[in-house]
Motif scaffolding. Structure first.
Motif, mmCIF file in Angstrom:
data_model
loop_
_atom_site.group_PDB
_atom_site.id
_atom_site.type_symbol
_atom_site.label_atom_id
_atom_site.label_comp_id
_atom_site.label_asym_id
_atom_site.label_seq_id
_atom_site.Cartn_x
_atom_site.Cartn_y
_atom_site.Cartn_z
ATOM 1 N N ALA A 184 46.883 -18.637 -8.778
ATOM 2 C CA ALA A 184 48.116 -18.724 -9.314
ATOM 3 C C ALA A 184 48.101 -17.170 -10.506
ATOM 4 O O ALA A 184 49.190 -16.598 -10.560
ATOM 5 C CB ALA A 184 47.944 -19.910 -10.698
ATOM 6 N N VAL A 185 46.836 -16.569 -11.203
ATOM 7 C CA VAL A 185 47.675 -15.817 -11.647
ATOM 8 C C VAL A 185 48.681 -14.485 -10.701
ATOM 9 O O VAL A 185 49.051 -13.249 -11.047
ATOM 10 C CB VAL A 185 46.221 -14.780 -12.451
ATOM 11 C CG1 VAL A 185 46.283 -13.509 -13.076
ATOM 12 C CG2 VAL A 185 46.311 -16.467 -14.025
ATOM 13 N N GLU A 208 39.103 -22.847 -10.372
ATOM 14 C CA GLU A 208 38.311 -21.492 -11.645
ATOM 15 C C GLU A 208 39.733 -20.836 -10.024
ATOM 16 O O GLU A 208 40.503 -19.576 -10.707
ATOM 17 C CB GLU A 208 37.271 -21.282 -11.377
ATOM 18 C CG GLU A 208 37.220 -21.426 -12.867
ATOM 19 C CD GLU A 208 37.664 -21.561 -14.202
ATOM 20 O OE1 GLU A 208 38.920 -20.812 -13.976
ATOM 21 O OE2 GLU A 208 37.446 -22.520 -14.802
ATOM 22 N N GLU A 209 38.991 -20.523 -8.688
ATOM 23 C CA GLU A 209 39.893 -19.928 -7.858
ATOM 24 C C GLU A 209 40.743 -20.064 -7.834
ATOM 25 O O GLU A 209 41.853 -19.100 -7.780
ATOM 26 C CB GLU A 209 38.919 -19.881 -6.688
ATOM 27 C CG GLU A 209 40.082 -19.324 -5.041
ATOM 28 C CD GLU A 209 39.389 -19.455 -3.860
ATOM 29 O OE1 GLU A 209 39.921 -19.761 -3.218
ATOM 30 O OE2 GLU A 209 38.106 -20.110 -4.009
ATOM 31 N N SER A 255 30.641 -27.227 -7.850
ATOM 32 C CA SER A 255 32.083 -26.610 -6.630
ATOM 33 C C SER A 255 32.865 -27.119 -7.022
ATOM 34 O O SER A 255 34.029 -26.147 -6.281
ATOM 35 C CB SER A 255 31.775 -27.040 -4.869
ATOM 36 O OG SER A 255 31.815 -28.032 -5.018
ATOM 37 N N ASN A 256 33.830 -27.836 -7.483
ATOM 38 C CA ASN A 256 34.383 -28.646 -7.883
ATOM 39 C C ASN A 256 35.687 -27.698 -9.351
ATOM 40 O O ASN A 256 36.487 -26.938 -9.148
ATOM 41 C CB ASN A 256 35.305 -30.195 -8.334
ATOM 42 C CG ASN A 256 34.880 -30.927 -7.660
ATOM 43 O OD1 ASN A 256 35.269 -31.200 -5.814
ATOM 44 N ND2 ASN A 256 34.622 -32.260 -7.323
ATOM 45 N N VAL A 285 39.076 -14.096 -3.095
ATOM 46 C CA VAL A 285 39.172 -14.902 -3.815
ATOM 47 C C VAL A 285 37.355 -15.313 -4.377
ATOM 48 O O VAL A 285 37.732 -15.990 -3.622
ATOM 49 C CB VAL A 285 39.776 -15.893 -5.051
ATOM 50 C CG1 VAL A 285 39.823 -15.645 -6.119
ATOM 51 C CG2 VAL A 285 41.565 -14.805 -4.793
ATOM 52 N N THR A 286 37.008 -14.665 -5.092
ATOM 53 C CA THR A 286 35.588 -15.028 -6.080
ATOM 54 C C THR A 286 35.567 -15.228 -7.332
ATOM 55 O O THR A 286 36.022 -14.537 -7.829
ATOM 56 C CB THR A 286 34.608 -14.374 -5.241
ATOM 57 O OG1 THR A 286 34.254 -14.588 -3.807
ATOM 58 C CG2 THR A 286 33.191 -14.985 -5.734
ATOM 59 N N ALA A 287 35.188 -16.479 -7.364
ATOM 60 C CA ALA A 287 35.373 -16.742 -9.230
ATOM 61 C C ALA A 287 34.151 -17.430 -9.889
ATOM 62 O O ALA A 287 33.907 -18.629 -9.144
ATOM 63 C CB ALA A 287 37.002 -17.673 -9.243
#
Length: 147
Positions: free
Chosen positions: A16-17, A10-11, A4-5, A80-82
């Motif tokens: 940030a992008v 990644e999220e 989960s970390n 956001v889903t990453a």
């Protein structure tokens, strides 16, 4: 192995992008905005045509030139889903600014971004913008809606 970390990390990287991309739009910096796109970036824009593949800085700079001063771009309810290699986001966006010869313009629209991790960096592979339309037979875009 995903933890989960890692997913939360990644999220944060995708967010940030998105923040950098939105800031480039606000500044009307086509090169910076497009630097966040994948080589095979595909855009379903509010403007024609139905599919726009490979938008270049010339096209985006020409659109930016239709505005006086910076643009105001607000991303509301950004989700956001990453995963490890792909991600997506969606938000309600407000674009506002002073259109040359038309004055102040403001529009809320829906935005979905699809991302791929390429060479270790998140890139926008797909952008889809839309506004609903009135289902009263007029086919008018519902550009007067607010969240």
């Amino acid at each position: 192995m995903n933890t989960s970390n890692t997913i939360r990390g990644e999220e944060a990287n995708v967010r940030a992008v998105i923040a950098a991309w939105a800031d480039a739009i606000r500044r009307k910096d086509a090169t910076a905005a497009l630097s966040h796109g994948a080589a095979d970036y595909l855009h379903f824009s509010l403007a024609p045509p139905l599919i726009d593949a490979g938008v270049g800085t010339t096209d985006l700079d020409a659109w930016f030139e239709t505005w006086d001063g910076p643009l105001d771009l607000e991303l509301r309810d950004l989700t956001v889903t990453a995963g490890d290699a792909v991600a997506f986001s969606h938000s309600l966006n407000r674009l506002a600014g002073n259109k040359k010869r038309e004055g102040r313009q403001e529009l809320w629209f829906r935005c979905t971004l699809g991302f791929r991790k390429i060479g270790g960096a998140w890139k926008i592979a797909h952008e889809h913008e839309s506004v609903p339309f009135y289902m009263d037979g007029s086919l008018r875009a519902a550009v007067d809606l607010n969240p």
